[in-house]
Design an enzyme around this catalytic site. Structure first.
Site, PDB file in Angstrom:
ATOM      1  N   ASN A 255      25.961  27.348  72.318  1.00  0.00           N
ATOM      2  CA  ASN A 255      26.468  27.145  70.965  1.00  0.00           C
ATOM      3  C   ASN A 255      25.511  27.793  69.974  1.00  0.00           C
ATOM      4  O   ASN A 255      24.313  27.937  70.242  1.00  0.00           O
ATOM      5  CB  ASN A 255      26.635  25.660  70.668  1.00  0.00           C
ATOM      6  CG  ASN A 255      25.350  24.872  70.813  1.00  0.00           C
ATOM      7  OD1 ASN A 255      24.592  25.038  71.773  1.00  0.00           O
ATOM      8  ND2 ASN A 255      25.077  23.991  69.870  1.00  0.00           N
ATOM      9  N   HIS A 256      26.041  28.200  68.825  1.00  0.00           N
ATOM     10  CA  HIS A 256      25.245  28.998  67.875  1.00  0.00           C
ATOM     11  C   HIS A 256      24.962  28.158  66.634  1.00  0.00           C
ATOM     12  O   HIS A 256      25.832  27.963  65.786  1.00  0.00           O
ATOM     13  CB  HIS A 256      26.016  30.261  67.497  1.00  0.00           C
ATOM     14  CG  HIS A 256      25.139  31.423  67.167  1.00  0.00           C
ATOM     15  ND1 HIS A 256      23.770  31.331  67.066  1.00  0.00           N
ATOM     16  CD2 HIS A 256      25.447  32.730  66.896  1.00  0.00           C
ATOM     17  CE1 HIS A 256      23.270  32.517  66.769  1.00  0.00           C
ATOM     18  NE2 HIS A 256      24.258  33.384  66.662  1.00  0.00           N
ATOM     19  N   GLN A 257      23.715  27.680  66.510  1.00  0.00           N
ATOM     20  CA  GLN A 257      23.373  26.779  65.411  1.00  0.00           C
ATOM     21  C   GLN A 257      22.569  27.432  64.296  1.00  0.00           C
ATOM     22  O   GLN A 257      22.617  26.969  63.156  1.00  0.00           O
ATOM     23  CB  GLN A 257      22.585  25.580  65.960  1.00  0.00           C
ATOM     24  CG  GLN A 257      23.405  24.639  66.816  1.00  0.00           C
ATOM     25  CD  GLN A 257      23.050  23.195  66.539  1.00  0.00           C
ATOM     26  OE1 GLN A 257      21.890  22.836  66.400  1.00  0.00           O
ATOM     27  NE2 GLN A 257      24.058  22.355  66.439  1.00  0.00           N
TER      28      GLN A 257
ATOM     29  N   GLU B  59      30.839  31.620  70.175  1.00  0.00           N
ATOM     30  CA  GLU B  59      31.418  31.385  68.852  1.00  0.00           C
ATOM     31  C   GLU B  59      31.411  32.658  68.004  1.00  0.00           C
ATOM     32  O   GLU B  59      32.176  32.770  67.045  1.00  0.00           O
ATOM     33  CB  GLU B  59      30.653  30.284  68.124  1.00  0.00           C
ATOM     34  CG  GLU B  59      30.831  28.906  68.744  1.00  0.00           C
ATOM     35  CD  GLU B  59      29.849  27.903  68.172  1.00  0.00           C
ATOM     36  OE1 GLU B  59      30.232  27.150  67.262  1.00  0.00           O
ATOM     37  OE2 GLU B  59      28.697  27.856  68.655  1.00  0.00           O
TER      38      GLU B  59
END
Length: 717
Positions: free
Chosen positions: A40-42, A110
């Site tokens: 996931n890209h935070q 994402e």
């Protein structure tokens, strides 16, 4: 040499500043010649974190727009990277070639940094890379980085200079090449597999805590220097996280003076923030709040007290007076009544000194240590088909369900939840109260879902973006609402009963709002499946939530589908029954230990969506054929969409059972039902033999039709 030195300095600096934790089995990253790491890209830190701390030297796949920034271009020059444009259909061929050559590749499915704190759209491309190459896919979950100044959350989100960051490496899996007639469909199906994998990854890497610990974590993450409001009700417009924690500590301490650790304590209170504070407080002091249904009458409440062996009940004089419950509560036997008004008066100077000087500074040190598997609350089934049972839900079950919902629905602190569903109902407690508070959204509590004119006005006044309800309640809100009352709503989720098609259509035509239907049970804390904007199919209750396993076991006499059995971390600890007080009965199922028999007949579509066919107890055997009473009700709604309808059965000497329909529409006749049934291909036996007209159908406090009362009426009809 310089690059090695810089790498070492960066590692030590990041590890200390962000208190970085790395979890999981890192060996899965070095056990395959073809490796695709998805995460996931935070934040802008994500690539740096994975490049420094994963035991591989991968090629990072990045968007070409990132490379346009000189700073990020310099950072990326320290590692191998490949810039691609997701809109270019040929770009992923380069990634496929890298994987086939044995180069480990890191990609963010994402395609962009999250703007909500939750998962965003998952692109199909990375899934097709995995499917074409047969690579082992290793999901990595990044938690915490979104709240740093390197994230891209809106300004309203609190930022921290150095938030704690956690990287979790999950077990490896593979994405098989889907079978389909065209490349476009195969690509879509592969993308759906990856989407569910990412959602499962976010859910499985959640922290394991207690309710009170989760509240403190929400305060740390979502509270800001501006003392942002998190909850309100008809008495007080706004409470902050600090107010809620303070209330929980004070009420928990007062309640603990009259009870012992581990005791189940009855709670009979309306939808107010103080009720939520009391629930958090009792659980913090290792008491188990048992939330009584105040619409169940004296007998129903007495049965609940017996099943849970309650000795103490906390309520409010003002609430009892306003709700005219004094006589019903005073008739309860074997229960000591404590009033909130009296408890507040018992908060002495020692308690205030403890609260302000110690507990608010070190809240976890001020309460007994709890465990996630400990009982958290007792809820009671609606009793729609018999005597209510006490359902014991652990901290783990409730928080698992919150995490499951958050993995598929992007609720964040810009949202405002309007909750009129009673907190004694699992939907109102978990979905309507715990979910918004622990997600940073503002929660407005209203004490009754029956005020059909008031609630649309409240939604308009509070600028609500989230609304939960039953089909019955949502239909009534729509009838009385102005078309602009719900203009801010992002999510309207229906549960607890089947969503009537006329209600769905009315909301779309009048407000332009799509109702998302979900499904669950008190025993599963409660949500099992839900439609979402990314995965929605009309006529179904959505996909199963991450972490929920299911089996369909054939039901005698029913050819289509099977009885749904489920298991997951959100499953109850067990039942407390009136005929076996204080004995916790674990769930039983033909599927084996740890499974729960929902009693619902269901089937899965080819795409994996769950379609309910009816409750096994709500089938009538007519002339040897099994007929779903919910199908009969659906037929009635098709003929009379503005009425209320409830089907039941009674013994019949010739046919075994006969179907009766109770309706509020005086014009509804068997001939009208028969005409629509024939046009829809329904069999003759699905048409009720008798129709009885009532001014209103009996309802439970949760909005469901009271089928027990209808069954009783049918015996004398």
């Amino acid at each position: 040499m310089l690059k090695t030195l810089l790498r070492s300095v960066f590692k030590q600096l990041i590890r200390r500043l962000f208190r970085l934790r790395i979890e999981g089995d890192l060996s899965v990253l070095s056990s395959s010649p073809r490796l695709l790491v998805v995460a996931n890209h935070q934040s802008f830190l994500d690539g740096l974190l994975m490049g420094l701390f994963l035991p591989i030297q991968p090629v990072f796949v990045v968007h070409t727009t990132i490379l346009a920034n000189p700073l990020f271009r310099w950072v990326l020059s320290q590692v191998e990277h490949l810039g691609i444009d997701p809109l270019n259909p040929m770009a992923l061929k380069k990634v496929v070639r890298l994987v086939e050559e044995g180069r480990p590749v890191v990609i963010f499915p994402e395609g962009r940094i999250t703007l909500t704190g939750n998962l965003m759209k998952i692109y199909d491309g990375p899934a097709m890379v995995a499917a074409r190459t047969g690579a082992r896919v290793v999901p990595v979950a990044i938690h915490g980085a979104a709240h740093s100044y390197f994230g891209r959350l809106p300004p309203s989100f609190p930022r921290l200079f150095f938030p704690p960051i956690r990287l979790t490496v999950c077990p490896a899996t593979r994405i098989p090449m889907p079978e389909a007639g065209s490349a476009k469909v195969r690509r879509h199906k592969a993308g759906e597999i990856l989407r569910r994998l990412m959602q499962e990854t976010i859910y499985q890497t959640r922290p394991r805590t207690t309710l009170f610990e989760a509240l403190l974590e929400a305060q740390r993450v979502f509270s800001s220097r501006r003392r942002r409001a998190v909850a309100g009700d008809i008495r007080v417009a706004a409470y902050t996280y600090r107010d809620l924690v303070k209330m929980a500590l004070a009420l928990g301490r007062l309640g603990s003076k009259h009870t012992v650790e581990g005791e189940r304590v009855g709670v009979l209170l309306p939808n107010l923030v103080s009720t939520i504070g009391l629930i958090f407080g009792l659980t913090a002091f290792r008491r188990v709040p048992a939330l009584l249904n105040y619409t169940a009458g004296t007998e129903g409440m007495q049965n609940a007290c017996r099943a849970a062996t309650l000795q103490t009940l906390i309520t409010s004089r003002a609430f009892l007076e306003q709700s005219r419950l004094q006589e019903k509560v005073s008739a309860l036997q074997g229960v000591r009544i404590l009033y909130l008004e009296d408890l507040r008066g018992q908060l002495g100077w020692r308690d205030k000194l403890w609260l302000m000087g110690f507990a608010l500074q070190k809240p976890l040190c001020a309460v007994p240590e709890g465990r996630p598997e400990d009982p958290a609350v007792v809820l009671f089934t609606s009793g729609s088909e018999g005597k209510p049972k006490g359902v014991v839900l652990s901290h783990q079950a409730l928080l698992a369900n919150v995490a499951q919902i958050r993995a598929v629905v992007d609720i964040n602190l810009e949202d405002r939840m309007l909750n009129a569903l009673p907190v004694f109902h699992a939907f109102g407690l978990t979905g309507g109260s715990l979910l918004p508070i622990l997600s940073g959204a503002f929660l407005y509590l209203y004490p009754s879902p029956l005020h059909y004119r008031v609630i649309p006005e409240l939604a308009y006044d509070q600028q609500s973006t989230l609304l939960l309800g039953t089909s019955t309640f949502l239909g009534n809100y729509a009838r009385f609402a102005h078309p602009y009352d719900f203009h801010r709503l992002r999510y309207v989720i229906a549960g607890a009963e089947k969503l009537a098609e006329p209600v769905r259509r009315l909301w779309m035509e009048k407000f332009g709002v799509r109702i998302l239907e979900g499904y669950g049970a008190t025993e599963t804390a409660p949500v099992l499946a839900v439609n979402t904007p990314m995965a929605c199919r009309s006529g179904t209750v959505g996909e199963l939530l991450p972490g929920v396993l299911a089996q369909l076991i054939p039901a005698p006499g029913i050819d289509k589908g099977g009885i749904l059995h489920v298991r997951g971390d959100n499953l109850m600890s067990g039942y407390l029954k009136v005929d076996a007080p204080d004995i916790l009965e674990p769930p039983r199922s033909e599927a084996g230990d740890g499974w729960y028999d929902t009693g619902d007949v269901a089937e899965f579509t080819e795409e994996g969506f769950l379609r309910l066919l009816g409750r096994i107890k709500r089938f009538a055997k007519v002339a040897g054929e099994m007929v779903s009473l919910e199908v009969v009700e659906g037929l009635a709604y098709a003929v009379s969409p503005n009425g209320q309808h409830g089907a039941t059965s009674q013994p019949d000497r010739v046919r075994g059972e006969a179907i009766l329909l109770f309706t509020t529409d005086p014009t509804l006749t068997r001939d009208r039902l028969q005409a629509v049934a024939q046009a829809g291909g329904l069999p003759e036996i699905a048409i009720p033999r008798k129709i009885h007209h009532l001014p209103a159908l009996p309802l439970l406090g949760t909005g469901k039709v009271d089928h027990v009362t209808l069954k009783t009426l049918a015996q004398t009809a």
